[in-house]
Design a protein around this motif. Structure first.
Motif, mmCIF file in Angstrom:
data_model
loop_
_atom_site.group_PDB
_atom_site.id
_atom_site.type_symbol
_atom_site.label_atom_id
_atom_site.label_comp_id
_atom_site.label_asym_id
_atom_site.label_seq_id
_atom_site.Cartn_x
_atom_site.Cartn_y
_atom_site.Cartn_z
ATOM 1 N N MET A 75 56.507 44.630 42.019
ATOM 2 C CA MET A 75 56.010 45.185 43.284
ATOM 3 C C MET A 75 54.529 45.519 43.159
ATOM 4 O O MET A 75 54.076 45.957 42.103
ATOM 5 N N LYS A 76 53.805 45.324 44.258
ATOM 6 C CA LYS A 76 52.387 45.648 44.293
ATOM 7 C C LYS A 76 52.101 46.532 45.507
ATOM 8 O O LYS A 76 52.672 46.347 46.579
ATOM 9 N N ILE A 77 51.186 47.502 45.325
ATOM 10 C CA ILE A 77 50.717 48.361 46.411
ATOM 11 C C ILE A 77 49.205 48.202 46.505
ATOM 12 O O ILE A 77 48.497 48.224 45.489
ATOM 13 N N PHE A 78 48.705 48.049 47.725
ATOM 14 C CA PHE A 78 47.267 47.980 47.967
ATOM 15 C C PHE A 78 46.806 49.374 48.393
ATOM 16 O O PHE A 78 47.356 49.965 49.331
ATOM 17 N N LEU A 79 45.811 49.931 47.696
ATOM 18 C CA LEU A 79 45.339 51.285 47.975
ATOM 19 C C LEU A 79 43.856 51.288 48.314
ATOM 20 O O LEU A 79 43.087 50.489 47.773
ATOM 21 N N ILE A 80 43.470 52.221 49.180
ATOM 22 C CA ILE A 80 42.051 52.414 49.497
ATOM 23 C C ILE A 80 41.743 53.907 49.466
ATOM 24 O O ILE A 80 42.361 54.700 50.180
ATOM 25 N N ALA A 81 40.785 54.289 48.621
ATOM 26 C CA ALA A 81 40.247 55.652 48.629
ATOM 27 C C ALA A 81 38.744 55.549 48.810
ATOM 28 O O ALA A 81 38.116 54.610 48.316
ATOM 29 N N GLY A 82 38.158 56.524 49.507
ATOM 30 C CA GLY A 82 36.742 56.421 49.822
ATOM 31 C C GLY A 82 35.861 57.521 49.281
ATOM 32 O O GLY A 82 34.659 57.506 49.500
ATOM 33 N N GLU A 83 36.446 58.499 48.569
ATOM 34 C CA GLU A 83 35.642 59.587 48.044
ATOM 35 C C GLU A 83 36.369 60.232 46.872
ATOM 36 O O GLU A 83 37.552 59.946 46.640
ATOM 37 N N PRO A 84 35.700 61.109 46.098
ATOM 38 C CA PRO A 84 36.319 61.658 44.889
ATOM 39 C C PRO A 84 37.654 62.365 45.118
ATOM 40 O O PRO A 84 38.572 62.221 44.309
ATOM 41 N N SER A 85 37.793 63.118 46.207
ATOM 42 C CA SER A 85 39.074 63.783 46.449
ATOM 43 C C SER A 85 40.183 62.760 46.674
ATOM 44 O O SER A 85 41.320 62.935 46.222
ATOM 45 N N GLY A 86 39.870 61.673 47.374
ATOM 46 C CA GLY A 86 40.843 60.607 47.566
ATOM 47 C C GLY A 86 41.160 59.889 46.270
ATOM 48 O O GLY A 86 42.296 59.443 46.045
ATOM 49 N N ASP A 87 40.165 59.768 45.407
ATOM 50 C CA ASP A 87 40.388 59.147 44.098
ATOM 51 C C ASP A 87 41.396 59.956 43.293
ATOM 52 O O ASP A 87 42.278 59.396 42.627
ATOM 53 N N ALA A 140 41.292 41.372 51.850
ATOM 54 C CA ALA A 140 41.895 41.501 50.525
ATOM 55 C C ALA A 140 43.313 42.059 50.612
ATOM 56 O O ALA A 140 44.213 41.618 49.871
ATOM 57 N N ALA A 141 43.528 43.032 51.500
ATOM 58 C CA ALA A 141 44.874 43.597 51.649
ATOM 59 C C ALA A 141 45.857 42.540 52.118
ATOM 60 O O ALA A 141 46.978 42.422 51.595
ATOM 61 N N LEU A 142 45.462 41.742 53.096
ATOM 62 C CA LEU A 142 46.344 40.703 53.634
ATOM 63 C C LEU A 142 46.631 39.619 52.601
ATOM 64 O O LEU A 142 47.725 39.027 52.598
ATOM 65 N N ALA A 143 45.677 39.364 51.723
ATOM 66 C CA ALA A 143 45.856 38.308 50.718
ATOM 67 C C ALA A 143 46.524 38.808 49.446
ATOM 68 O O ALA A 143 46.851 38.008 48.568
ATOM 69 N N SER A 144 46.754 40.103 49.345
ATOM 70 C CA SER A 144 47.195 40.688 48.077
ATOM 71 C C SER A 144 48.669 40.443 47.745
ATOM 72 O O SER A 144 49.063 40.541 46.593
ATOM 73 N N GLY A 145 49.477 40.200 48.773
ATOM 74 C CA GLY A 145 50.912 40.095 48.539
ATOM 75 C C GLY A 145 51.572 41.436 48.305
ATOM 76 O O GLY A 145 52.699 41.513 47.790
ATOM 77 N N ALA A 146 50.889 42.527 48.677
ATOM 78 C CA ALA A 146 51.414 43.876 48.452
ATOM 79 C C ALA A 146 52.558 44.192 49.401
ATOM 80 O O ALA A 146 52.631 43.683 50.522
ATOM 81 N N ALA A 147 53.445 45.078 48.951
ATOM 82 C CA ALA A 147 54.560 45.525 49.785
ATOM 83 C C ALA A 147 54.095 46.492 50.864
ATOM 84 O O ALA A 147 54.762 46.645 51.892
ATOM 85 N N ALA A 148 52.964 47.152 50.640
ATOM 86 C CA ALA A 148 52.432 48.112 51.613
ATOM 87 C C ALA A 148 50.984 48.398 51.279
ATOM 88 O O ALA A 148 50.520 48.146 50.161
ATOM 89 N N MET A 149 50.286 48.923 52.265
ATOM 90 C CA MET A 149 48.921 49.407 52.050
ATOM 91 C C MET A 149 48.919 50.916 52.226
ATOM 92 O O MET A 149 49.399 51.432 53.243
#
Length: 382
Positions: free
Chosen positions: A1-13, A79-88
């Protein structure tokens, strides 16, 4: 299984890293794609591009970066659409993340989208929840009162607890060791100064913070200052605080143990508005909150505000014991007297509010990262 993640700042990291660790515990062999900082990269993410490009806050501040951000939005969605991830899973940074989710949903409506950190619709712009529901299926909430707002808008939502409650509480010995390691005498009055984690915040707050500290010098004994900062902003911070009093100890990207020891060692903190108030509360460090922003951003936010405080300790504890100075009030003549008040007397009222806040955020329960991982897995398509 793969998950695509996006964080944009240190707290999100930090949130993303804890989530990734939880997912790895529950689903061995899981992999990740997306955008994140050093903590998420340590958990196995190879970031599509530097997360720091997204660490911009405020309407006026974003405008000069509009076209580069627009390109990054398109790149992330592709990239998310091409990733084959189960969710973003998008983490905070709604101005960026929800635009990515919009493109993803338009291209593939069945792609499961999860957003970590509910929008503060209880604070301003309540219509954001309904707008978000068009592109987000499930929400992970940090605050216990948020799920009803999300479900009313048509999304599923779980309260997963705030990650601050899983961080260790520094002992008296660790606080003393921090002072000794940095040449700070036991009887010195130590202030933790936290002017933000974004370049724009530090640039705007360095002057009023420095002037507030300078105003304390004649009325304090052996004033010292400690300033944690993201590693990539260390040079910028050093140039801005070169004239600060208190022989500032700069902590670039401190690990959790160092950061918590610094907060426990401090007598009081002067901090920008944000998650840091909860980190200070976890270490029972009394605080004053101060924040400034571009006049246009401030005017728009005040027109839309539904609450009378921006400090999370005040909100979660349902008190108003943490003083805050926003916009035109973010000046030394207002801030310094309140810092002196806290240095000169006990902070019993803040102590009680900070302890209540930690209890309400899930202290003593399962780690929030693991709770978030369970929520993500439960939200995946069957």
């Amino acid at each position: 299984m793969k998950i695509f993640l996006i964080a944009g700042e240190p707290s999100g990291d930090r949130l993303g890293a804890a989530l990734m660790a939880g997912l790895k515990d529950l689903t061995p062999g899981i992999t990740f794609d997306g955008i994140g900082g050093p903590l998420m990269q340590a958990e196995g993410l190879e970031s599509l591009f530097p997360m720091e490009e997204l660490s911009i806050m405020g309407i006026a501040e974003v405008l000069p970066k509009y076209f580069p951000l627009k390109r990054r939005i398109a790149q992330a969605a592709e990239a998310a659409l091409a990733s084959g991830a189960a969710a973003m899973v998008t983490i905070d940074s709604p101005d960026f993340c929800l635009r990515v989710a919009k493109i993803v949903k338009a291209s593939r409506p069945g792609f499961r989208t999860i957003h970590y950190v509910a929008p503060s619709v209880w604070a301003w712009r309540p219509g954001r929840a309904a707008k978000m529901a068009r592109v987000i299926d499930h929400v992970l909430a940090l605050l216990p009162f948020e799920p009803p707002y999300m479900t009313a808008a048509g999304m599923t939502c779980d309260f997963v607890g705030h990650p601050v409650v899983s961080e260790p509480v520094a002992t008296t010995a660790q606080a003393a060791a921090f002072r000794q390691a940095h040449g700070i005498r036991p009887d010195a009055q130590l202030i933790a100064a936290l002017p933000g984690s974004r370049r724009s915040e530090i640039t705007r707050l360095a002057r009023p913070f420095g002037e507030s500290l300078a105003a304390l010098v004649p009325q304090t004994r052996d004033l010292r200052v400690v300033v944690p900062t993201p590693a990539h902003l260390e040079g910028h911070l050093r140039s801005l605080i070169a004239d600060w009093p208190g022989q500032p100890v700069i902590l670039p990207a401190p690990d959790v143990a160092t950061r918590t020891a610094a907060f426990a060692a401090a007598d009081v903190a002067l901090a920008a508005s944000g998650t840091v108030s909860l980190e200070l509360a976890a270490q029972m460090c009394p605080m004053v909150i101060a924040y400034d922003m571009a006049p246009l951003t401030l005017w728009l936010m005040r027109r839309a505000a539904l609450i009378d405080t921006v400090t999370l300790v005040n909100l979660v504890s349902e008190t108003r014991v943490v003083p805050e100075f926003i916009g035109p009030d973010c000046r030394a003549s207002a801030i310094a007297p309140r810092l002196l008040d806290l240095l000169g007397k006990d902070s019993t009222s803040q102590d009680a509010a900070m302890a209540l806040t930690m209890d309400r955020l899930g202290r003593g329960g399962e780690a929030p990262g693991l709770r978030a991982a369970r929520s993500v897995l439960a939200a995946l398509p069957r």
